[in-house]
Scaffold this active site. Sequence first.
Site, PDB file in Angstrom:
ATOM      1  N   GLU A  81       2.304 -28.164  -9.696  1.00  0.00           N
ATOM      2  CA  GLU A  81       3.751 -28.344  -9.581  1.00  0.00           C
ATOM      3  C   GLU A  81       4.528 -27.036  -9.688  1.00  0.00           C
ATOM      4  O   GLU A  81       5.706 -26.979  -9.326  1.00  0.00           O
ATOM      5  CB  GLU A  81       4.234 -29.295 -10.689  1.00  0.00           C
ATOM      6  CG  GLU A  81       3.708 -30.715 -10.584  1.00  0.00           C
ATOM      7  CD  GLU A  81       4.458 -31.554  -9.575  1.00  0.00           C
ATOM      8  OE1 GLU A  81       5.340 -31.014  -8.865  1.00  0.00           O
ATOM      9  OE2 GLU A  81       4.165 -32.761  -9.483  1.00  0.00           O
ATOM     10  N   GLU A 112     -19.313 -30.212 -16.644  1.00  0.00           N
ATOM     11  CA  GLU A 112     -18.638 -29.632 -17.805  1.00  0.00           C
ATOM     12  C   GLU A 112     -19.614 -28.999 -18.794  1.00  0.00           C
ATOM     13  O   GLU A 112     -19.196 -28.328 -19.733  1.00  0.00           O
ATOM     14  CB  GLU A 112     -17.782 -30.681 -18.517  1.00  0.00           C
ATOM     15  CG  GLU A 112     -18.552 -31.748 -19.256  1.00  0.00           C
ATOM     16  CD  GLU A 112     -17.626 -32.724 -19.974  1.00  0.00           C
ATOM     17  OE1 GLU A 112     -17.898 -33.015 -21.152  1.00  0.00           O
ATOM     18  OE2 GLU A 112     -16.649 -33.192 -19.362  1.00  0.00           O
TER      19      GLU A 112
END
Length: 297
Positions: A81, A112
Site C-alpha cells: 500500500e 519458513e
Amino acid sequence: MAERATEARHPHSAGLHAQPAAMALGQLLDAQIAAISQVRGAFGSIAEAAEAGAAALARGGKMGYAGAGSSGLMALADCLELAGTFGIPPVQTPILFAGGTAALLHMTGGVEDDPALAEADFVAAGFNAGDVVLCLSASGTTPYTLVIADLARKAGVVVAGFANVPDSPLLAVSDIRVCIETGPEVVNGSTRMGAATAQKAALNMLSVLVGIRLGHVHDGYMVNVVADNAKLTGRAARIVSDLSGQGIEAARAALARTGGAVKPAVLIAAGETPEAATATLAASGGHLGPALARLKR
C-alpha cells in the site's frame, strides 16, 4: 509448543464446533477486539519504529518488511500500500516473504524453516547500514524471520521486531521491540486471527506515521498520492481544491501542470508558478504546512 502463549487454549475454544453460528461469530469477534486492544500498549515502540523507518526513507534508504505465513501476509499487505498511498518507491520498501510469490498461491510451512532461503532473500533486498527492516512473527520463533533479523543486525540494519509473545527470540535480537501480547487464539494456534489482526493494525498506524513524518500526509489528506486510476485522479483534484481554497477546475488545471503531483499542484492552484512551487517544497523538505504558510505571508 504448549509453552507459547499463541499455542495455549483459549477459554472460548471448548465446544466452539457445536455453537450456533451467531454465538460462534460473537466469540470470534470478541477475541479479535481483545487482541487489537493490546496494540495500545505498544504505541511507544511502534512510534520508535516509524521514526526510524521515516528517517531511513528520507535519506534515500530502505524500510523493508520480513515475515512468513500469516505475519508475512500482514507485512506484505502494508508494504504494497505504501506506493499508492504515499508515493514511496517500491525499491525503497522491499518485502521478504518466505516462499516468495509462489507461496502466495499455495502457502506451505516448510519455507519458513529454510535458512538458505532467508539468506538469499536478504541479499536480494539490497539493504545497507542504517536501513530498517520490520520483522514479524506471531510466536517470535519463526526461523525465516530470525535469520533475516540476525543478518540485518550484522549488516548494521536496524531491526524492528513484531511478536505476540513477550521474551521471545525475535524480540531478544531486535533493536526495537514491538510486543503485542494477544494470548491464545479461539481456534487453537491460528495466529491469522487475533495475532495477525493486531499486527496489521500496528503496521497500519506505523506506515501512516511514516507518511506523516515524510510530509506525505497533510490535514489527513494523502498529498503524495499516486493518481493512477479514475478514483485517485478525482481524489487528487478534491485534495488540491480543498487545500488551495480554489475550485475543482483550477485544481484540475494545476494537476495537469504537475503531471498529477498533488503537493506542487496545491501551491500552483494557490497562486505560485510551477518553478516557485518546486523551490518552496524543496525548502520545506517536501512538507506542505510550511510551504503553505510561506505562501500566505
